[in-house]
Design an enzyme around this catalytic site. Structure first.
Site, PDB file in Angstrom:
ATOM      1  N   LEU A   2      46.452  23.257  44.927  1.00 56.29           N
ATOM      2  CA  LEU A   2      45.822  22.326  43.989  1.00 56.29           C
ATOM      3  C   LEU A   2      46.682  22.046  42.769  1.00 56.29           C
ATOM      4  CD1 LEU A   2      42.103  23.529  44.015  1.00 56.29           C
ATOM      5  CD2 LEU A   2      43.074  21.525  45.126  1.00 56.29           C
ATOM      6  N   GLY A  16      34.893  30.111  40.823  1.00 56.23           N
ATOM      7  CA  GLY A  16      34.720  31.293  39.986  1.00 56.23           C
ATOM      8  C   GLY A  16      35.800  31.477  38.947  1.00 56.23           C
ATOM      9  N   ARG A  59      37.663  30.950  35.122  1.00 55.42           N
ATOM     10  CA  ARG A  59      37.222  30.899  33.730  1.00 55.42           C
ATOM     11  C   ARG A  59      37.030  29.443  33.311  1.00 55.42           C
ATOM     12  NH1 ARG A  59      40.518  35.186  29.950  1.00 55.42           N
ATOM     13  NH2 ARG A  59      41.651  36.088  31.706  1.00 55.42           N
ATOM     14  N   ARG A 111      42.061  21.932  33.943  1.00 56.30           N
ATOM     15  CA  ARG A 111      43.508  21.902  33.718  1.00 56.30           C
ATOM     16  C   ARG A 111      44.272  21.608  35.002  1.00 56.30           C
ATOM     17  NH1 ARG A 111      42.064  26.086  30.183  1.00 56.30           N
ATOM     18  NH2 ARG A 111      42.689  27.748  31.627  1.00 56.30           N
ATOM     19  N   GLY A 120      36.418  39.837  32.266  1.00 54.11           N
ATOM     20  CA  GLY A 120      35.451  40.917  32.447  1.00 54.11           C
ATOM     21  C   GLY A 120      35.195  41.218  33.899  1.00 54.11           C
ATOM     22  N   HIS A 121      34.482  42.315  34.113  1.00 53.53           N
ATOM     23  CA  HIS A 121      34.047  42.709  35.454  1.00 53.53           C
ATOM     24  C   HIS A 121      32.608  43.217  35.374  1.00 53.53           C
ATOM     25  CE1 HIS A 121      37.507  42.029  37.959  1.00 53.53           C
ATOM     26  NE2 HIS A 121      38.296  42.617  37.082  1.00 53.53           N
ATOM     27  N   ASP A 122      32.060  43.565  36.523  1.00 54.00           N
ATOM     28  CA  ASP A 122      30.654  43.939  36.629  1.00 54.00           C
ATOM     29  C   ASP A 122      30.224  44.937  35.548  1.00 54.00           C
ATOM     30  OD1 ASP A 122      28.225  44.196  38.918  1.00 54.00           O
ATOM     31  OD2 ASP A 122      28.526  45.985  37.713  1.00 54.00           O
ATOM     32  N   ASN A 124      31.407  45.552  32.668  1.00 48.64           N
ATOM     33  CA  ASN A 124      31.391  44.981  31.320  1.00 48.64           C
ATOM     34  C   ASN A 124      30.137  44.147  31.085  1.00 48.64           C
ATOM     35  OD1 ASN A 124      34.652  44.280  32.341  1.00 48.64           O
ATOM     36  ND2 ASN A 124      34.174  45.984  30.983  1.00 48.64           N
ATOM     37  N   TYR A 125      29.769  43.323  32.086  1.00 50.68           N
ATOM     38  CA  TYR A 125      28.566  42.497  31.952  1.00 50.68           C
ATOM     39  C   TYR A 125      27.312  43.376  31.952  1.00 50.68           C
ATOM     40  CZ  TYR A 125      32.212  39.443  33.827  1.00 50.68           C
ATOM     41  OH  TYR A 125      33.397  38.813  34.067  1.00 50.68           O
ATOM     42  N   ASP A 177      27.637  41.473  39.661  1.00 49.70           N
ATOM     43  CA  ASP A 177      28.395  40.695  40.644  1.00 49.70           C
ATOM     44  C   ASP A 177      27.499  40.094  41.722  1.00 49.70           C
ATOM     45  OD1 ASP A 177      30.658  41.321  39.274  1.00 49.70           O
ATOM     46  OD2 ASP A 177      31.559  42.567  40.816  1.00 49.70           O
TER      47      ASP A 177
END
Length: 391
Positions: free
Chosen positions: A71, A93, A95, A101, A135-137, A139-140, A166
């Site tokens: 892409l 998925g 950011r 962009r 972040g990851h699981d 962190n959330y 997740d």
């Protein structure tokens, strides 16, 4: 007939929460096209889904066709826009801003296909002060409050693997959002942007616990609430063999049945005892459960109309007769991988059930087929491949 037959979904999620969202669509009939960049593989140091054998085992990629597409070049974006014109759903998925962009963000794609349902799954959402944080699981789950509830009283919080933020917070809420948007499109004829944040999903899962907090003002802490170890009727009790059995007798009648079944009728009045008695009740129950193995207690108690369950490891879960009966373990024969097992389909529809029609495959296995479906001639496909646009 399946409920999502005729729906075309593009899976650009790259990681398993979004891939899990797309898996649900595929299980119920959608034509899911997984779009990966050149050289893509599963983000794990010891696992590569480019190998045919492991790809067959990776359930989130079942019922999908695979296209490798660059892409970041004009030719690749041109191919992608042709895909978008045929698509009903897109799942990504990245950011916030990454797709834009690359020249394929929602603002551009809705102009190409106004009926497109664009589902963006991000850690913190498309806006707000944390929108661009990685972040990851865990962190959330930490910020979302759930991590504070998991673990022993006064001890270190324990991660709940990737199930909360997740798979449930993002993956399942993504499915819900897409189905709602498809229903809305039936009324309006228009697609829309679905903004799914892992953090939002975690907070939503607190609906019951948070209600008590909002009503009382008391901050719940691990080991100090009914379902995290404070109540005698909700415990993980060690058995003679060192394994555990979980009891969850919230209703007084189930607690009474448990106490009578284990020969401790004297504990019946202590379903919700005063704080000073709770430790004693739990200790007395623990003594009882140390007299038999976990499986002996399970065999005995499952006929006593009380709420218990053995704490299983994965190998035991997938050997359990109820799990098998409900077809939550599926088995397939694969020419390269041999006997392949997948988790089953949890939503049981009586008239239009889901199904696994194909297993995960090598990345890019359907590139030529998809390009021909888009109208490219054989020579054009060869040219795109030689230029590194597709793989």
């Amino acid at each position: 007939m399946q409920p999502l037959e005729g729906i075309v979904a593009l899976d650009l999620a790259r990681r398993y929460p979004g891939a899990y969202t797309a898996m649900f669509l595929g299980d119920f009939g959608a034509d899911v096209i997984k779009v990966d960049p050149p050289g893509a593989s599963f983000p794990h140091p010891n696992i590569d889904t480019r190998t045919e054998s492991f790809a067959a085992f990776y359930a989130p990629d079942r019922n999908k066709r695979s296209l490798v597409l660059n892409l970041r070049c004009d030719e690749g974006r041109e191919v992608f826009l042709k895909l978008v014109r045929k698509a009903d759903v897109l799942i990504e998925g990245f950011r916030p801003g990454v797709m834009g962009r690359m020249g394929v963000g929602y603002d551009r794609l809705k102009g190409v296909n106004p009926r497109l349902i664009y589902c963006a799954l991000t850690g913190y959402g498309q806006d707000g002060p944390y929108a661009h944080l990685p972040g990851h699981d865990m962190n959330y789950s930490a910020i979302g409050g759930t991590l504070s509830m998991i673990g022993p009283r006064g001890g270190t919080p324990c991660f709940a693997s990737n199930y909360l933020a997740d798979m449930a917070g993002a993956g399942l809420h993504g499915v819900i959002g897409i189905l709602l948007a498809l229903a809305a499109r039936e009324k309006t004829g228009q697609g829309q942007l679905i903004d799914i944040a892992y953090l939002d999903g975690v907070v939503s899962l607190l609906a019951m616990e948070a209600s008590f907090y909002f009503a009382t003002g008391k901050v719940p802490k691990r080991g100090e609430t009914f379902t995290t170890g404070d109540a005698p009727w909700a415990q993980n009790l060690k058995c003679r063999d060192g394994e555990y059995i979980a009891i969850g007798c919230a209703e007084p009648n189930f607690w009474e049945n448990l106490c009578r079944a284990v020969g401790r009728e004297d504990l019946v009045p202590f379903h919700n005892p005063p704080q000073e008695k709770k430790g004693w009740v739990i200790a007395e129950l623990q003594k009882v459960f140390l007299t038999r193995t976990r499986d002996e207690w399970w065999d005995y108690l499952k006929g006593k109309d009380t709420c218990v369950g053995p704490v299983y490891y994965f190998n035991e879960t997938f050997a359990d007769p109820q799990v098998k009966h409900r077809k939550m373990l599926l088995e397939f024969d694969h020419p390269a991988a041999g006997k392949v097992k997948h988790t089953g389909i949890p939503v049981k529809l009586s008239e239009t059930p889901g199904s696994v029609r194909s297993l995960g495959t090598k990345t890019g296995a359907h590139s030529d087929e998809i390009l021909k479906w888009l109208g490219y001639k054989v020579k054009e496909v060869k040219s795109l491949r030689s230029a590194g646009v597709v793989g």
